[in-house]
Design a protein around this motif. Structure first.
Motif, PDB file in Angstrom:
ATOM      1  N   ILE A   6       0.893  -1.263   0.015  1.00 43.34           N
ATOM      2  CA  ILE A   6       0.108   0.111   0.156  1.00 43.34           C
ATOM      3  C   ILE A   6       1.034   1.222   0.057  1.00 43.34           C
ATOM      4  O   ILE A   6       1.744   1.355   0.790  1.00 43.34           O
ATOM      5  CB  ILE A   6      -0.945  -0.069   1.248  1.00 43.34           C
ATOM      6  CG1 ILE A   6      -1.801  -1.283   1.004  1.00 43.34           C
ATOM      7  CG2 ILE A   6      -1.667   1.464   1.277  1.00 43.34           C
ATOM      8  CD1 ILE A   6      -2.606  -1.519   2.177  1.00 43.34           C
ATOM      9  N   VAL A   8       1.211   5.202   0.473  1.00 41.14           N
ATOM     10  CA  VAL A   8       0.481   6.220   1.368  1.00 41.14           C
ATOM     11  C   VAL A   8       1.037   7.542   0.732  1.00 41.14           C
ATOM     12  O   VAL A   8       2.400   7.789   0.816  1.00 41.14           O
ATOM     13  CB  VAL A   8       0.497   6.091   2.926  1.00 41.14           C
ATOM     14  CG1 VAL A   8      -0.113   7.492   3.561  1.00 41.14           C
ATOM     15  CG2 VAL A   8      -0.021   4.990   3.244  1.00 41.14           C
ATOM     16  N   GLN A  20       1.221   4.189   8.375  1.00 43.45           N
ATOM     17  CA  GLN A  20       2.265   3.042   8.157  1.00 43.45           C
ATOM     18  C   GLN A  20       1.831   1.924   9.150  1.00 43.45           C
ATOM     19  O   GLN A  20       1.922   0.681   9.198  1.00 43.45           O
ATOM     20  CB  GLN A  20       3.677   3.595   7.896  1.00 43.45           C
ATOM     21  CG  GLN A  20       4.707   2.695   7.741  1.00 43.45           C
ATOM     22  CD  GLN A  20       5.868   3.165   7.495  1.00 43.45           C
ATOM     23  OE1 GLN A  20       6.161   4.479   7.632  1.00 43.45           O
ATOM     24  NE2 GLN A  20       6.849   2.280   7.320  1.00 43.45           N
ATOM     25  N   ILE A  23      -1.424   0.030   8.835  1.00 44.37           N
ATOM     26  CA  ILE A  23      -1.283  -0.664   7.860  1.00 44.37           C
ATOM     27  C   ILE A  23      -0.709  -1.850   8.121  1.00 44.37           C
ATOM     28  O   ILE A  23      -0.877  -3.263   7.740  1.00 44.37           O
ATOM     29  CB  ILE A  23      -0.871   0.012   6.548  1.00 44.37           C
ATOM     30  CG1 ILE A  23      -2.046   0.881   6.101  1.00 44.37           C
ATOM     31  CG2 ILE A  23      -0.537  -1.072   5.244  1.00 44.37           C
ATOM     32  CD1 ILE A  23      -1.537   2.080   5.070  1.00 44.37           C
ATOM     33  N   GLU A  24       0.871  -1.830   8.746  1.00 43.83           N
ATOM     34  CA  GLU A  24       1.785  -2.903   8.838  1.00 43.83           C
ATOM     35  C   GLU A  24       1.324  -3.855   9.779  1.00 43.83           C
ATOM     36  O   GLU A  24       1.565  -4.995   9.829  1.00 43.83           O
ATOM     37  CB  GLU A  24       3.109  -2.415   9.046  1.00 43.83           C
ATOM     38  CG  GLU A  24       3.673  -1.668   7.816  1.00 43.83           C
ATOM     39  CD  GLU A  24       4.944  -1.168   8.052  1.00 43.83           C
ATOM     40  OE1 GLU A  24       5.362  -0.920   9.199  1.00 43.83           O
ATOM     41  OE2 GLU A  24       5.804  -0.863   7.179  1.00 43.83           O
ATOM     42  N   TYR A  28       0.083  -6.027   6.054  1.00 45.50           N
ATOM     43  CA  TYR A  28       0.524  -5.261   4.847  1.00 45.50           C
ATOM     44  C   TYR A  28       1.821  -4.663   4.687  1.00 45.50           C
ATOM     45  O   TYR A  28       2.163  -4.236   5.851  1.00 45.50           O
ATOM     46  CB  TYR A  28      -0.677  -4.398   4.340  1.00 45.50           C
ATOM     47  CG  TYR A  28      -2.222  -4.782   4.365  1.00 45.50           C
ATOM     48  CD1 TYR A  28      -2.697  -6.262   4.188  1.00 45.50           C
ATOM     49  CD2 TYR A  28      -3.030  -3.958   4.997  1.00 45.50           C
ATOM     50  CE1 TYR A  28      -3.784  -6.788   4.432  1.00 45.50           C
ATOM     51  CE2 TYR A  28      -4.446  -4.310   5.077  1.00 45.50           C
ATOM     52  CZ  TYR A  28      -4.855  -5.821   4.723  1.00 45.50           C
ATOM     53  OH  TYR A  28      -6.012  -6.301   4.998  1.00 45.50           O
ATOM     54  N   CYS A  30       3.892  -1.416   3.567  1.00 41.63           N
ATOM     55  CA  CYS A  30       3.529  -0.089   3.016  1.00 41.63           C
ATOM     56  C   CYS A  30       4.804   0.843   2.771  1.00 41.63           C
ATOM     57  O   CYS A  30       5.781   0.613   3.220  1.00 41.63           O
ATOM     58  CB  CYS A  30       3.075   0.852   4.535  1.00 41.63           C
ATOM     59  SG  CYS A  30       2.620   2.366   4.309  1.00 41.63           S
ATOM     60  N   ASP A  32       5.575   5.140   1.733  1.00 46.42           N
ATOM     61  CA  ASP A  32       5.026   6.388   1.719  1.00 46.42           C
ATOM     62  C   ASP A  32       5.780   7.430   1.120  1.00 46.42           C
ATOM     63  O   ASP A  32       7.034   7.224   0.889  1.00 46.42           O
ATOM     64  CB  ASP A  32       4.814   6.878   3.309  1.00 46.42           C
ATOM     65  CG  ASP A  32       5.841   6.887   4.096  1.00 46.42           C
ATOM     66  OD1 ASP A  32       6.362   8.144   4.031  1.00 46.42           O
ATOM     67  OD2 ASP A  32       6.492   6.145   4.527  1.00 46.42           O
TER      68      ASP A  32
END
Length: 232
Positions: A6, A8, A20, A23-24, A28, A30, A32
Motif C-alpha cells: 500500500i 500512502v 504506516q 497498515i503494517e 500489509y 507500506c 510512503d
C-alpha cells in the motif's frame, strides 16, 4: 502469497507514520511519500496494490495525480482529504478515484475499505467459471477474462469501481440490487458518502454506455430501491 503493498501519499509526516503503523499491523507492506511526483514514480516502480492519496500535496494537486495515474494504471485509489464538500468528492471520483474518506476519519473504517478492495482484487484474479467468461446483453459485451467492455464493437474504458458495479449487476442481471447491497459490496459500507459515490459512479457508467436517462437501455433504476441490469 505476497503481502499487499500500500502506497500512502500525504504531506503530513504524522499521518503517514500513523497510517504506516496501522497498515503494517494488519500484515500489509507500506511505502510512503509526501508529494505527487514521487507518488507517480513509486506507482511505476513499486506497483502498489492500493494507493491512499491526500489531495492537498505541495507539488501537484491530488486531482492531477489521480488523472496522471489513470493514464497508465488502474490501481485502486482511496482519497483521504480535508476537502469535505460534495463537489470535491465528485471531482475526485470523476477523475478516477475509487473511494473517498473525509479527514478526520476512522482508521478502522479505512482498514475495512482496504479489505474490501483486496477482496475484490482476489476475486478478480480467481479463474472464472467457463460459462461466465463473457456476458452479452444487447450490444454490450463484458469479457471477464480480459476485463474489457465493448459497446457496439467499440471498447469502453471504465474505472475499477465502474467495472466492479457493472460486473455486480451483470452477475445478477434481471435482479434488483438495492443501494445498500451495492454500496456494501463495492465500498464496504452504507454511509452517506458511499451512496454519493454510487450515484456518481452510476451516472458515469450510464454516460459511458450511452444511456438516455429517459429511455434506459441497460441499467434500470428502481426508484427508492436500487438498480438492475436488463436480462435480454
Amino acid at each position: 502469497m505476497m503481502e499487499p503493498l500500500i502506497l500512502v501519499v500525504d504531506d503530513e509526516k504524522s499521518i503517514r507514520n500513523f497510517l504506516q503503523v496501522s497498515i503494517e499491523t494488519q500484515g500489509y507492506k507500506c511505502v510512503d511519500t509526501d508529494n505527487g511526483s514521487s507518488a507517480l514514480m513509486l506507482a511505476v516502480s513499486r506497483c502498489p496494490d492500493i494507493i491512499i492519496l491526500d489531495l492537498g500535496l505541495p507539488d501537484i494537486d491530488g486531482l492531477e495525480v489521480i488523472k496522471k495515474l489513470r493514464a497508465f494504471s488502474q490501481v485502486p485509489i482511496i482519497v483521504i482529504s480535508a476537502r469535505g464538500h460534495d463537489r470535491e468528492k465528485v471531482e475526485a471520483l470523476d477523475a478516477g478515484a475509487d473511494d473517498y474518506l473525509t479527514k478526520p476519519f476512522s482508521v478502522l473504517e479505512l482498514l475495512a475499505r482496504i479489505r474490501v478492495i483486496l477482496r475484490h482484487n482476489s476475486l478478480n484474479e480467481a479463474p472464472a467459471e467457463a460459462e461466465d467468461l463473457i456476458y452479452k446483453i444487447k450490444n454490450l459485451v463484458i469479457d471477464t477474462d480480459k476485463r474489457r467492455i465493448w459497446l457496439d464493437n467499440e471498447e469502453v474504458r471504465l474505472t475499477p469501481n465502474e467495472y466492479k458495479v457493472l460486473m455486480l449487476l451483470a452477475k445478477n442481471r434481471g435482479k434488483v440490487l438495492t443501494h445498500k447491497f451495492i454500496t456494501k459490496d463495492i465500498w464496504g459500507g452504507i454511509l452517506a458518502e458511499d451512496i454519493q459515490s454510487l450515484r456518481v459512479c452510476m451516472g458515469n457508467l450510464r454516460r459511458k454506455l450511452g444511456e438516455d436517462p429517459s429511455q434506459p437501455k441497460y441499467i434500470i433504476t428502481e426508484i427508492g430501491v436500487g438498480y438492475r441490469l436488463v436480462d435480454e
